[in-house]
Design an enzyme around this catalytic site. Sequence first.
Site, PDB file in Angstrom:
ATOM      1  N   SER A  40       0.892  -1.188   0.120  1.00 40.37           N
ATOM      2  CA  SER A  40      -0.081  -0.091  -0.172  1.00 40.37           C
ATOM      3  C   SER A  40       0.890   1.245  -0.033  1.00 40.37           C
ATOM      4  CB  SER A  40      -0.897   0.010   1.022  1.00 40.37           C
ATOM      5  OG  SER A  40      -1.843  -1.204   1.366  1.00 40.37           O
ATOM      6  N   CYS A  41       2.241   1.185   0.225  1.00 37.18           N
ATOM      7  CA  CYS A  41       2.945   2.133   0.580  1.00 37.18           C
ATOM      8  C   CYS A  41       3.255   2.900  -0.926  1.00 37.18           C
ATOM      9  CB  CYS A  41       4.586   1.887   1.076  1.00 37.18           C
ATOM     10  SG  CYS A  41       4.437   1.398   2.724  1.00 37.18           S
TER      11      CYS A  41
END
Length: 196
Positions: A40-41
Amino acid sequence: MVSAKSLPPEFDRGVVTTVHQGDCYVSDDRDLTYSTVLGSCISACVRDRVANVGGMNHFLLAEQSGSARDRYGASARYGAFAMEQLINKVLTGGTGKKANLEIKVFGGGKINASLDDVGAKNIEFVREFLTAEGYALASEDLGGTFARRVLFKPHSGRAFVKRLESSENASIARRELVVARRGPAPKPAADDIELF
């Protein structure tokens, strides 16, 4: 892990520095490659095209505070800090001219259903941040339902992205969930430099 045989020639040798969550590195070393793994980063890769100075950051916006005075929330301030830090370091090490910057962004995958699609919020944040600051994206690989390994050569600005197998997604998702619930996870004890 990306094998040396599957990499383009400019990535098959030299020193690799791993960029973990919260890190921001800048260099003009011709033989250096930055490497990170994203779920998700988001990682931004910023390079001064004239000075051949570039860098990479890595941040996770875990939750929004809902604060009325900050439309992105406390976690996005962390993302804004990470972006500002990287851009300022590249400007300081380079020509100091915003017009010479080339920006590429990666990540924002939805790999953990428990995280309420943090990846989509991260993508929205990074795009809005860059637009508000007057920067255009040179390229991006964002979204999807997979993790990525990103390699970036700060001197040349070349980037390589490999989409990871679903078995690796689960491990990355677990680490991101820990960060989202408890704050930043400690960095791994292993060396952060690998040799191809």
